[in-house]
Motif scaffolding. Structure first.
Motif, PDB file in Angstrom:
ATOM      1  N   TYR A 153      -4.232 124.040   8.011  1.00 38.57           N
ATOM      2  CA  TYR A 153      -2.722 123.979   6.825  1.00 38.57           C
ATOM      3  C   TYR A 153      -2.453 125.472   6.755  1.00 38.57           C
ATOM      4  O   TYR A 153      -1.091 126.211   5.933  1.00 38.57           O
ATOM      5  CB  TYR A 153      -3.348 123.130   6.350  1.00 38.57           C
ATOM      6  CG  TYR A 153      -1.999 123.286   5.264  1.00 38.57           C
ATOM      7  CD1 TYR A 153      -0.385 123.069   5.640  1.00 38.57           C
ATOM      8  CD2 TYR A 153      -1.704 123.428   4.586  1.00 38.57           C
ATOM      9  CE1 TYR A 153       1.033 123.106   4.878  1.00 38.57           C
ATOM     10  CE2 TYR A 153      -1.390 124.447   2.967  1.00 38.57           C
ATOM     11  CZ  TYR A 153       0.143 123.371   3.089  1.00 38.57           C
ATOM     12  OH  TYR A 153       1.265 124.181   2.038  1.00 38.57           O
ATOM     13  N   GLN A 154      -4.016 126.308   6.297  1.00 37.82           N
ATOM     14  CA  GLN A 154      -3.473 127.626   6.185  1.00 37.82           C
ATOM     15  C   GLN A 154      -3.519 128.638   6.766  1.00 37.82           C
ATOM     16  O   GLN A 154      -2.999 129.502   6.781  1.00 37.82           O
ATOM     17  CB  GLN A 154      -4.942 127.879   5.326  1.00 37.82           C
ATOM     18  CG  GLN A 154      -5.684 127.097   4.050  1.00 37.82           C
ATOM     19  CD  GLN A 154      -6.950 127.602   3.974  1.00 37.82           C
ATOM     20  OE1 GLN A 154      -8.132 127.676   4.990  1.00 37.82           O
ATOM     21  NE2 GLN A 154      -7.884 127.180   3.123  1.00 37.82           N
ATOM     22  N   LEU A 155      -3.713 128.451   7.959  1.00 44.06           N
ATOM     23  CA  LEU A 155      -3.533 129.469   9.094  1.00 44.06           C
ATOM     24  C   LEU A 155      -1.770 129.214  10.006  1.00 44.06           C
ATOM     25  O   LEU A 155      -1.330 130.183   9.527  1.00 44.06           O
ATOM     26  CB  LEU A 155      -4.474 128.869  10.589  1.00 44.06           C
ATOM     27  CG  LEU A 155      -5.674 129.319  10.435  1.00 44.06           C
ATOM     28  CD1 LEU A 155      -5.950 128.956  12.022  1.00 44.06           C
ATOM     29  CD2 LEU A 155      -5.686 130.844  10.648  1.00 44.06           C
ATOM     30  N   PHE A 156      -1.160 127.925   9.419  1.00 42.95           N
ATOM     31  CA  PHE A 156       0.099 127.538   9.817  1.00 42.95           C
ATOM     32  C   PHE A 156       0.884 128.534   8.296  1.00 42.95           C
ATOM     33  O   PHE A 156       1.848 129.171   8.486  1.00 42.95           O
ATOM     34  CB  PHE A 156       0.479 126.405   9.884  1.00 42.95           C
ATOM     35  CG  PHE A 156       1.685 126.316   9.845  1.00 42.95           C
ATOM     36  CD1 PHE A 156       2.407 126.664  11.140  1.00 42.95           C
ATOM     37  CD2 PHE A 156       2.524 126.136   8.814  1.00 42.95           C
ATOM     38  CE1 PHE A 156       4.016 126.036  11.309  1.00 42.95           C
ATOM     39  CE2 PHE A 156       4.033 125.355   8.630  1.00 42.95           C
ATOM     40  CZ  PHE A 156       4.923 125.531   9.699  1.00 42.95           C
ATOM     41  N   VAL A 157       0.485 128.780   7.219  1.00 46.00           N
ATOM     42  CA  VAL A 157       0.666 128.763   5.826  1.00 46.00           C
ATOM     43  C   VAL A 157       0.727 130.695   5.712  1.00 46.00           C
ATOM     44  O   VAL A 157       1.945 131.153   5.940  1.00 46.00           O
ATOM     45  CB  VAL A 157       0.768 128.753   4.337  1.00 46.00           C
ATOM     46  CG1 VAL A 157       0.801 129.625   3.761  1.00 46.00           C
ATOM     47  CG2 VAL A 157       0.563 126.224   4.959  1.00 46.00           C
ATOM     48  N   LEU A 158      -0.509 131.345   6.219  1.00 43.59           N
ATOM     49  CA  LEU A 158      -0.696 132.388   6.613  1.00 43.59           C
ATOM     50  C   LEU A 158       0.477 132.716   7.587  1.00 43.59           C
ATOM     51  O   LEU A 158       1.453 133.678   7.501  1.00 43.59           O
ATOM     52  CB  LEU A 158      -1.878 132.597   6.724  1.00 43.59           C
ATOM     53  CG  LEU A 158      -2.524 132.659   5.306  1.00 43.59           C
ATOM     54  CD1 LEU A 158      -3.822 132.976   6.189  1.00 43.59           C
ATOM     55  CD2 LEU A 158      -2.264 134.013   4.577  1.00 43.59           C
ATOM     56  N   PHE A 207      -6.972 126.888 -11.086  1.00 43.87           N
ATOM     57  CA  PHE A 207      -6.969 127.973 -10.115  1.00 43.87           C
ATOM     58  C   PHE A 207      -5.806 127.897  -9.176  1.00 43.87           C
ATOM     59  O   PHE A 207      -5.263 129.364  -8.535  1.00 43.87           O
ATOM     60  CB  PHE A 207      -7.943 126.960  -8.718  1.00 43.87           C
ATOM     61  CG  PHE A 207      -9.282 127.111  -8.578  1.00 43.87           C
ATOM     62  CD1 PHE A 207      -9.912 127.843  -9.575  1.00 43.87           C
ATOM     63  CD2 PHE A 207     -10.120 126.376  -8.892  1.00 43.87           C
ATOM     64  CE1 PHE A 207     -11.290 127.890 -10.062  1.00 43.87           C
ATOM     65  CE2 PHE A 207     -11.447 125.389  -8.696  1.00 43.87           C
ATOM     66  CZ  PHE A 207     -11.994 126.424  -9.475  1.00 43.87           C
ATOM     67  N   SER A 208      -4.252 127.067  -9.424  1.00 46.78           N
ATOM     68  CA  SER A 208      -3.545 128.093  -8.983  1.00 46.78           C
ATOM     69  C   SER A 208      -3.066 128.629  -9.652  1.00 46.78           C
ATOM     70  O   SER A 208      -2.418 129.722  -8.768  1.00 46.78           O
ATOM     71  CB  SER A 208      -2.605 126.423  -8.910  1.00 46.78           C
ATOM     72  OG  SER A 208      -2.823 125.170  -8.336  1.00 46.78           O
ATOM     73  N   TRP A 209      -3.328 128.574 -11.138  1.00 41.81           N
ATOM     74  CA  TRP A 209      -2.530 129.637 -11.748  1.00 41.81           C
ATOM     75  C   TRP A 209      -3.165 130.831 -11.545  1.00 41.81           C
ATOM     76  O   TRP A 209      -3.117 132.006 -11.388  1.00 41.81           O
ATOM     77  CB  TRP A 209      -3.206 128.958 -13.219  1.00 41.81           C
ATOM     78  CG  TRP A 209      -2.358 129.775 -14.654  1.00 41.81           C
ATOM     79  CD1 TRP A 209      -1.404 129.845 -15.375  1.00 41.81           C
ATOM     80  CD2 TRP A 209      -3.284 130.535 -15.220  1.00 41.81           C
ATOM     81  NE1 TRP A 209      -1.135 131.436 -15.670  1.00 41.81           N
ATOM     82  CE2 TRP A 209      -2.666 131.437 -16.259  1.00 41.81           C
ATOM     83  CE3 TRP A 209      -4.594 131.127 -14.869  1.00 41.81           C
ATOM     84  CZ2 TRP A 209      -2.851 132.965 -16.904  1.00 41.81           C
ATOM     85  CZ3 TRP A 209      -4.886 132.810 -15.860  1.00 41.81           C
ATOM     86  CH2 TRP A 209      -4.396 133.461 -16.935  1.00 41.81           C
ATOM     87  N   ARG A 210      -4.393 131.053 -11.696  1.00 40.71           N
ATOM     88  CA  ARG A 210      -5.424 131.882 -11.490  1.00 40.71           C
ATOM     89  C   ARG A 210      -4.970 133.032 -10.214  1.00 40.71           C
ATOM     90  O   ARG A 210      -4.314 133.999  -9.477  1.00 40.71           O
ATOM     91  CB  ARG A 210      -7.282 131.939 -11.244  1.00 40.71           C
ATOM     92  CG  ARG A 210      -7.545 131.767 -12.515  1.00 40.71           C
ATOM     93  CD  ARG A 210      -8.816 131.913 -12.963  1.00 40.71           C
ATOM     94  NE  ARG A 210      -9.611 131.253 -13.808  1.00 40.71           N
ATOM     95  CZ  ARG A 210     -10.497 131.131 -14.066  1.00 40.71           C
ATOM     96  NH1 ARG A 210     -11.461 130.266 -13.274  1.00 40.71           N
ATOM     97  NH2 ARG A 210     -11.425 130.655 -15.181  1.00 40.71           N
ATOM     98  N   ILE A 244      -7.075 135.373  -0.540  1.00 39.40           N
ATOM     99  CA  ILE A 244      -6.243 135.053  -2.280  1.00 39.40           C
ATOM    100  C   ILE A 244      -5.417 133.254  -2.290  1.00 39.40           C
ATOM    101  O   ILE A 244      -6.985 132.032  -2.676  1.00 39.40           O
ATOM    102  CB  ILE A 244      -5.468 135.245  -2.683  1.00 39.40           C
ATOM    103  CG1 ILE A 244      -4.755 137.119  -3.481  1.00 39.40           C
ATOM    104  CG2 ILE A 244      -3.882 134.062  -3.819  1.00 39.40           C
ATOM    105  CD1 ILE A 244      -4.271 137.715  -3.967  1.00 39.40           C
ATOM    106  N   LEU A 245      -5.550 133.542  -0.829  1.00 41.71           N
ATOM    107  CA  LEU A 245      -5.487 131.588  -0.274  1.00 41.71           C
ATOM    108  C   LEU A 245      -6.751 131.316   0.179  1.00 41.71           C
ATOM    109  O   LEU A 245      -7.310 129.724   0.102  1.00 41.71           O
ATOM    110  CB  LEU A 245      -4.204 132.068   1.137  1.00 41.71           C
ATOM    111  CG  LEU A 245      -2.838 131.567   0.367  1.00 41.71           C
ATOM    112  CD1 LEU A 245      -1.746 131.659   1.453  1.00 41.71           C
ATOM    113  CD2 LEU A 245      -2.059 131.372  -0.735  1.00 41.71           C
ATOM    114  N   LEU A 246      -7.315 131.739   0.603  1.00 43.10           N
ATOM    115  CA  LEU A 246      -8.532 131.140   1.059  1.00 43.10           C
ATOM    116  C   LEU A 246      -9.845 130.707   0.274  1.00 43.10           C
ATOM    117  O   LEU A 246      -9.630 129.510  -0.497  1.00 43.10           O
ATOM    118  CB  LEU A 246      -9.405 131.732   2.497  1.00 43.10           C
ATOM    119  CG  LEU A 246      -8.990 131.886   3.537  1.00 43.10           C
ATOM    120  CD1 LEU A 246      -9.565 133.623   4.320  1.00 43.10           C
ATOM    121  CD2 LEU A 246      -9.123 130.456   4.458  1.00 43.10           C
TER     122      LEU A 246
END
Lengths: 234, 386
Positions: free
Chosen positions: B351-356, B243-246, B39-41
């Motif tokens: 950043y994505q890796l950090f969040v995950l 995209f944030s909403w979806r 979802i994030l990616l």
């Protein structure tokens, strides 16, 4: 003090209360003053619930007293920080538990190695020591077998090898014959005699007359309701 | 150092001992991470694609609105807008969506006079320069089994079949940008769509100073009240919100699985089994310190969660960037049923890796170490007693 012996462990008015803040606190050890001499074989004898296992744990630095002093080799261990108490256990004591507490799915050698993992010894030295300990009890050939495939007597010997792998000064055994038949109990007593012959101090908690009547035992302390109510010397 | 490595070795051996249970945890945990990471990616990939599109987008687009509906705009509005201070080129644009009945897909048609509308590169051939020529995106070429040197037959506004020669095929760093694209000469597109003379779909406006775009937009609105000026930053914000909403909707749907996972983690965090307590007691009795026990539990938690994290992340990367997000695309893209297949451009940020990692690895390790801490600081005799 036993004539010709050096006092090694001494308790002075030691008490141990479980659940002290609850409405039903249990006083397992009640103001006990006793001692263990270096190289002595001492038996704590008494029925279930008499407090012998609790006193054994206090002597073996496995728990702290609610009150009183415990001196091991001149050092008051009741006041030690957790890390220092751990070092006391690691360096001085070897434990033989009633139910062995082995990891059934691990090979024999790995079980014996457990006390050595947190030390700075190399893996090679650890294995050398473990093999030496197992060899003493004719278990070296079974070093790679899983513990659960061994007989009760073999498991008992693995537990003893684990207790000795750190080369402890004191071996503490809690009801070591509780699950053994006569032949295995005899075998165990022979091992304890061997350990004693190394010059190690042995403290055993038991209500098995086969142990406290055995010739290797120097002294028997009788316990009832958390107190020492009698002493027999041999 | 040697001690740490030995404790790590013991931790791995402990995990191997309970390999079936741990494998089950890794599968469930890895799946949870894979969905979350997907979802994030995907949301970020969609945003990235949108930003790619908008790199070459005009500073300002002026549309005409009639009765609240987008309508064709008179081309002569361009003259007056061009006269506003700070405004450069003002060009009429001809474009539109085309539902292709053969493939049941939506294509995007764009008309050009000079260069392409965005920073597009041709994979093969050239841009249309003569009547009845077109250049197509990779998705269109695949869907209609055409390419350079072949033809593309379309249905015009009056229901007649029109044949175009395909003279070029696009490539771009962003496949979503060109995948459904067909580029014509303006005149051909006007004819195909039947756009009346003197009208355009909208006007693209160049503003010299980025800081003046909203001022120019306000002036355009004042001069032509029937128009709707849209700035590039507004489009970006809209994409972002969509995209944030979806992704938020997806996360909501996924919330049940997340909740189940949280309950599992909470269950772990609030207690350990009697067997685990006894094991900690035995280790301590055998000379392990509290620190050693916690280190052991840390390595156990870290090994499980990092393995799950890596497997989940790899699964998500394969799902999003190799399989085209086949499981999530319908939700995130919205109307993708009618959209040709496309691939996202692979990208992943620290950043994505950090969040995950923060959302998945940290809670698991904490929930492994925290309950053991209570047992580890208690005297071994009390722990073994239970």
């Amino acid at each position: 003090m036993t004539a010709g012996h050096e006092r090694f462990i001494a308790t002075d008015g030691v008490s141990k209360t479980y659940n002290p803040r609850r409405a039903d606190p249990v006083r397992a050890v009640d103001t006990v003053t006793m001692h263990v001499d270096r190289g002595e074989v001492l038996v704590l004898e008494g029925p279930s619930g008499s407090g012998k296992t609790s006193l054994l744990s206090l002597i073996g630095c496995m728990s702290r007293p609610t009150a009183g002093r415990i001196v091991v080799d001149g050092r008051d261990v009741a006041k030690l920080a957790e890390s220092e108490l751990t070092m006391e256990r690691r360096q001085r004591f070897g434990f033989i538990f009633q139910q062995f507490h082995l990891v059934a799915d691990l090979p024999v050698i790995e079980n014996v190695l457990v006390p050595l993992y947190p030390t700075e010894l190399s893996l090679r030295e650890m294995r050398r020591r473990a093999h030496a300990a197992l060899g003493r009890f004719a278990l070296d050939a079974k070093a790679s077998r899983k513990v659960r495939t061994l007989s009760g007597g073999e498991q008992q010997r693995v537990a003893i090898a684990r207790a000795l792998v750190n080369d402890p000064q004191v071996v503490v055994a809690d009801e070591p014959t509780a699950h053994l038949d006569r032949r295995l109990a005899e075998e165990l007593l022979a091992i304890l005699e061997d350990i004693h012959r190394d010059g190690r101090t042995v403290v055993i908690a038991t209500h098995d007359p086969r142990i406290f009547d055995h010739p290797i035992v120097d002294r028997v302390l009788e316990m009832r309701d958390g107190r020492i109510v009698g002493e027999r010397r041999r | 150092m040697r001690r740490h490595l030995k404790i790590l070795e013991f931790a791995l051996s402990a995990l191997w001992r309970r390999r079936f249970k741990n494998l089950a945890i890794v599968v469930v945990y890895g799946f949870t991470i894979a969905v979350l990471a997907s979802i994030l990616l995907m949301t970020d990939a969609m945003r990235g694609e949108a930003e790619q599109i908008l790199i070459g987008a005009p500073d300002l687009v002026v549309q005409r609105v009639a009765a609240g509906r987008h309508d064709l705009i008179p081309v002569d509005y361009a003259e007056e807008i061009r006269g506003l201070p700070g405004v450069g080129e003002v060009s009429p644009r001809y474009w539109g969506y085309y539902f292709d009945a053969f493939t049941e897909s939506n294509f995007t048609f764009v008309g050009i006079d000079d260069g392409p509308p965005y920073e597009l590169e041709l994979l093969e051939g050239r841009l249309p320069s003569a009547p009845s020529e077109c250049a197509v995106g990779e998705g269109v070429a695949r869907a209609r089994s055409t390419g350079v040197g072949h033809e593309l037959t379309l249905i015009s506004h009056d229901g007649l079949g029109v044949i175009f020669d395909v003279v070029g095929e696009f490539q771009a760093s962003s496949s979503i940008l060109t995948n459904d694209l067909v580029v014509f000469r303006n005149a051909d597109l006007v004819e195909l769509f039947g756009i009346p003379e003197g009208r355009a779909v909208d006007l693209s406006v160049e503003v010299f100073n980025d800081g003046e775009v909203s001022t120019v937009a306000a002036k355009v609105k004042r001069i032509f009240p029937d128009t709707r000026p849209i700035t590039r930053s507004e489009i970006l914000r809209t994409y972002d919100a969509v995209f944030s909403w979806r992704s938020g909707m997806l996360l909501t749907v996924f919330a049940a699985a997340l909740a189940a996972f949280c309950i599992l983690a909470w269950d772990k965090a609030t207690g350990i089994s009697a067997e685990e307590r006894r094991e900690i007691g035995v280790l301590k009795a055998l000379g392990w310190s509290t620190r050693d026990v916690l280190e052991l539990k840390f390595w156990e938690g870290a090994a499980i969660s990092l393995t799950s994290f890596l497997l989940g992340l790899i699964a998500a990367l394969v799902h999003i960037f190799l399989l085209g997000a086949s499981l999530l695309a319908p939700v995130i893209q919205g109307w993708s049923v009618l959209f040709p297949e496309f691939r996202f451009t692979p990208s992943i940020t620290v950043y994505q890796l950090f969040v995950l990692g923060f959302l998945t690895v940290v809670p698991y390790v904490a929930s492994t170490v925290a309950p053991s801490w209570k047992a580890a600081v208690t005297d071994p005799e009390e722990v073994m007693r239970g």
